[in-house]
Design a protein around this motif. Structure first.
Motif, PDB file in Angstrom:
ATOM      1  N   LEU A   1       7.895 -27.769  -7.973  1.00 42.21           N
ATOM      2  CA  LEU A   1       9.132 -28.233  -8.277  1.00 42.21           C
ATOM      3  C   LEU A   1       9.447 -26.959  -9.215  1.00 42.21           C
ATOM      4  O   LEU A   1      10.549 -26.614  -8.898  1.00 42.21           O
ATOM      5  CB  LEU A   1       8.909 -29.375  -9.315  1.00 42.21           C
ATOM      6  N   ILE A   2       8.688 -26.217 -10.019  1.00 44.14           N
ATOM      7  CA  ILE A   2       9.049 -25.186 -10.781  1.00 44.14           C
ATOM      8  C   ILE A   2       9.383 -24.073  -9.973  1.00 44.14           C
ATOM      9  O   ILE A   2      10.429 -23.551 -10.069  1.00 44.14           O
ATOM     10  CB  ILE A   2       8.153 -24.743 -11.896  1.00 44.14           C
ATOM     11  N   THR A   3       8.289 -23.606  -9.226  1.00 42.34           N
ATOM     12  CA  THR A   3       8.716 -22.444  -8.248  1.00 42.34           C
ATOM     13  C   THR A   3       9.872 -22.772  -7.081  1.00 42.34           C
ATOM     14  O   THR A   3      10.587 -21.715  -6.966  1.00 42.34           O
ATOM     15  CB  THR A   3       7.420 -22.070  -7.521  1.00 42.34           C
ATOM     16  N   GLY A   4      10.045 -24.042  -6.836  1.00 43.99           N
ATOM     17  CA  GLY A   4      11.140 -24.102  -5.906  1.00 43.99           C
ATOM     18  C   GLY A   4      12.395 -24.200  -6.383  1.00 43.99           C
ATOM     19  O   GLY A   4      13.593 -23.715  -5.867  1.00 43.99           O
ATOM     20  N   LEU A   5      12.570 -24.765  -7.769  1.00 41.12           N
ATOM     21  CA  LEU A   5      13.888 -24.569  -8.604  1.00 41.12           C
ATOM     22  C   LEU A   5      14.311 -23.249  -8.960  1.00 41.12           C
ATOM     23  O   LEU A   5      15.405 -23.153  -9.361  1.00 41.12           O
ATOM     24  CB  LEU A   5      13.908 -25.833  -9.418  1.00 41.12           C
ATOM     25  N   SER A   6      13.262 -22.672  -9.186  1.00 39.40           N
ATOM     26  CA  SER A   6      13.485 -21.316 -10.039  1.00 39.40           C
ATOM     27  C   SER A   6      14.627 -20.571  -9.673  1.00 39.40           C
ATOM     28  O   SER A   6      15.488 -20.109 -10.337  1.00 39.40           O
ATOM     29  CB  SER A   6      12.176 -20.621 -10.063  1.00 39.40           C
TER      30      SER A   6
ATOM     31  N   LEU B   1      20.327 -24.888 -21.054  1.00 41.15           N
ATOM     32  CA  LEU B   1      19.036 -25.612 -20.768  1.00 41.15           C
ATOM     33  C   LEU B   1      17.925 -24.812 -19.990  1.00 41.15           C
ATOM     34  O   LEU B   1      16.792 -25.051 -20.397  1.00 41.15           O
ATOM     35  CB  LEU B   1      19.391 -26.946 -19.923  1.00 41.15           C
ATOM     36  N   VAL B   2      18.418 -24.233 -18.906  1.00 43.12           N
ATOM     37  CA  VAL B   2      17.351 -23.491 -18.378  1.00 43.12           C
ATOM     38  C   VAL B   2      16.778 -22.333 -19.193  1.00 43.12           C
ATOM     39  O   VAL B   2      15.681 -21.969 -19.063  1.00 43.12           O
ATOM     40  CB  VAL B   2      18.245 -22.748 -17.113  1.00 43.12           C
TER      41      VAL B   2
ATOM     42  N   MET C   1      20.353 -18.776 -10.095  1.00 45.46           N
ATOM     43  CA  MET C   1      21.745 -18.806  -9.496  1.00 45.46           C
ATOM     44  C   MET C   1      22.644 -19.488 -10.283  1.00 45.46           C
ATOM     45  O   MET C   1      23.863 -18.696 -10.521  1.00 45.46           O
ATOM     46  CB  MET C   1      21.702 -19.376  -8.198  1.00 45.46           C
ATOM     47  N   ILE C   2      22.173 -20.450 -11.110  1.00 39.13           N
ATOM     48  CA  ILE C   2      23.346 -21.041 -12.000  1.00 39.13           C
ATOM     49  C   ILE C   2      23.534 -19.920 -13.154  1.00 39.13           C
ATOM     50  O   ILE C   2      24.792 -19.850 -13.518  1.00 39.13           O
ATOM     51  CB  ILE C   2      22.663 -22.290 -12.627  1.00 39.13           C
ATOM     52  N   GLY C   3      22.676 -19.489 -13.479  1.00 38.48           N
ATOM     53  CA  GLY C   3      22.791 -18.359 -14.882  1.00 38.48           C
ATOM     54  C   GLY C   3      23.745 -17.295 -14.150  1.00 38.48           C
ATOM     55  O   GLY C   3      24.601 -16.669 -14.842  1.00 38.48           O
ATOM     56  N   VAL C   4      23.247 -16.876 -13.090  1.00 35.58           N
ATOM     57  CA  VAL C   4      24.318 -15.634 -12.551  1.00 35.58           C
ATOM     58  C   VAL C   4      25.887 -16.043 -12.280  1.00 35.58           C
ATOM     59  O   VAL C   4      26.715 -15.326 -12.622  1.00 35.58           O
ATOM     60  CB  VAL C   4      23.705 -15.393 -11.275  1.00 35.58           C
ATOM     61  N   ALA C   5      25.825 -17.385 -11.764  1.00 35.38           N
ATOM     62  CA  ALA C   5      27.216 -17.956 -11.744  1.00 35.38           C
ATOM     63  C   ALA C   5      28.154 -17.920 -13.272  1.00 35.38           C
ATOM     64  O   ALA C   5      29.250 -17.530 -13.044  1.00 35.38           O
ATOM     65  CB  ALA C   5      27.316 -19.275 -11.018  1.00 35.38           C
TER      66      ALA C   5
ATOM     67  N   THR D   1      30.621 -25.918 -18.343  1.00 32.59           N
ATOM     68  CA  THR D   1      29.634 -26.725 -17.517  1.00 32.59           C
ATOM     69  C   THR D   1      28.350 -25.803 -17.227  1.00 32.59           C
ATOM     70  O   THR D   1      27.206 -26.065 -17.271  1.00 32.59           O
ATOM     71  CB  THR D   1      30.197 -27.450 -16.388  1.00 32.59           C
ATOM     72  N   VAL D   2      28.787 -24.722 -16.489  1.00 36.92           N
ATOM     73  CA  VAL D   2      27.724 -24.026 -15.733  1.00 36.92           C
ATOM     74  C   VAL D   2      26.958 -23.394 -16.870  1.00 36.92           C
ATOM     75  O   VAL D   2      25.496 -23.283 -16.904  1.00 36.92           O
ATOM     76  CB  VAL D   2      28.148 -22.892 -14.882  1.00 36.92           C
ATOM     77  N   LEU D   3      27.571 -23.037 -18.054  1.00 34.90           N
ATOM     78  CA  LEU D   3      26.974 -22.364 -18.947  1.00 34.90           C
ATOM     79  C   LEU D   3      25.872 -23.404 -19.819  1.00 34.90           C
ATOM     80  O   LEU D   3      24.952 -22.953 -20.217  1.00 34.90           O
ATOM     81  CB  LEU D   3      27.799 -22.033 -20.054  1.00 34.90           C
ATOM     82  N   ALA D   4      26.208 -24.642 -19.828  1.00 31.21           N
ATOM     83  CA  ALA D   4      25.567 -25.638 -20.474  1.00 31.21           C
ATOM     84  C   ALA D   4      24.093 -25.676 -19.863  1.00 31.21           C
ATOM     85  O   ALA D   4      23.367 -25.974 -20.285  1.00 31.21           O
ATOM     86  CB  ALA D   4      26.351 -26.798 -20.791  1.00 31.21           C
TER      87      ALA D   4
END
Length: 295
Positions: free
Chosen positions: A148-153, A20-21, A158-162, A13-16
């Protein structure tokens, strides 16, 4: 269900999401904006030339995507670029001279004589028509996008690291079957989502575009006149191209992950065969020891 299986499911799920990111990151690259704007920002109905629209599109991308130490300075820098382009396009003898009204040229002339800020000049020019400059609503929307972009980056990173950590944990544990599941199911989940979104886009791209924006922005803050400077830089074809880049990049990285998953699936088969052979050998040795014990 074992802990490794649960971890693999979470990892898929995290990889999916990570894929997208990755696709979104490709959309944010300067070369993507330059290429797409160069292809679709024709300038036919704009008071700016094609070359100017492409240049302004790149400057606007930087304002929207990049992190800024001072948003006020960033606004002034963007306004300076727009005003400079306006002075060039409205100068007598230029290809777009006829597209500029006397009122618009007067605003530029008054600003030059009074020495106002570029932001004040751009605002005054936009009040004549948003064909000539980015109005307050457009700048506000771009700032919202930047926030939005800088706040979520960082969170997206972290999702990619996970995903990477989960893959490494499974690899170090030599849970090749679980790792193969993660690396193949992640792209499969991504593909399922993209198929649904792709069908929606084919049927009603404007509806998909509106639904996407409504997730992040207040209704009415992201719609602009069809001939405004913002839409001239970024027409609907630009966003369709962005969608293609997003999907293509995500699928491309997903295919690499899927290929790695197939490799680990093969390693899992080899591992299972080795374990079965070792178990059979151990069973044979045990049988021999029992026979000797009965003698």
């Amino acid at each position: 269900m074992g802990s490794d299986s649960i971890l693999a499911g979470i990892g898929a799920t995290v990889l999916a999401v990570t894929l997208l990111v990755c696709g979104f990151a490709a959309c944010c690259l300067p070369v993507t904006t330059a290429s797409l704007a160069g292809a679709v920002s024709t300038g036919a109905d704009s008071p700016y030339t094609h070359e100017q629209l492409v240049e302004l599109a790149q400057e606007t991308r930087a304002f929207t995507v990049d992190a800024h130490s001072s948003m006020e300075e960033a606004r002034e820098s963007l306004a300076a670029d727009v005003v400079a382009a306006a002075r060039e396009a409205s100068a007598e003898g230029t290809p777009k001279y006829s597209q500029w009204t006397q009122q618009a040229r007067q605003v530029l002339g008054d600003a030059e004589g009074e020495g106002g800020t570029a932001l004040e000049t751009m605002d005054a020019l936009a009040k004549v028509s948003d064909r000539y400059a980015l109005d307050a609503d457009a700048v506000s929307h771009l700032e919202d996008c930047n926030g939005l972009i800088t706040g979520l980056s960082s969170y997206l990173g972290m999702i990619g690291v996970a995903a990477l950590i989960i893959a490494l944990v499974l690899g170090f544990r030599k849970q090749f079957a679980a790792l193969a599941f993660m690396l193949r199911m992640g792209p499969a989940l991504l593909l399922a989502v993209l198929v649904v979104l792709g069908l929606w886009g084919l049927v009603d791209f404007n509806g998909l575009f509106a639904a996407f924006h409504s997730l992040f922005f207040v209704e009415g803050t992201w719609t602009f006149n069809y001939d405004s400077l913002l839409i001239s830089m970024y027409p609907i074809d630009f966003w369709m191209g962005m969608g293609a880049v997003w999907v293509g990049s995500a699928i491309g990285v997903g295919l690499l992950c899927f290929a790695a998953g197939c490799l680990f699936a093969w390693k899992a088969q080899v591992q299972r065969r080795e374990l079965e052979e070792a178990a059979a050998a151990e069973a044979a040795r045990s049988k021999k020891r029992r026979k000797k014990g009965r003698r």
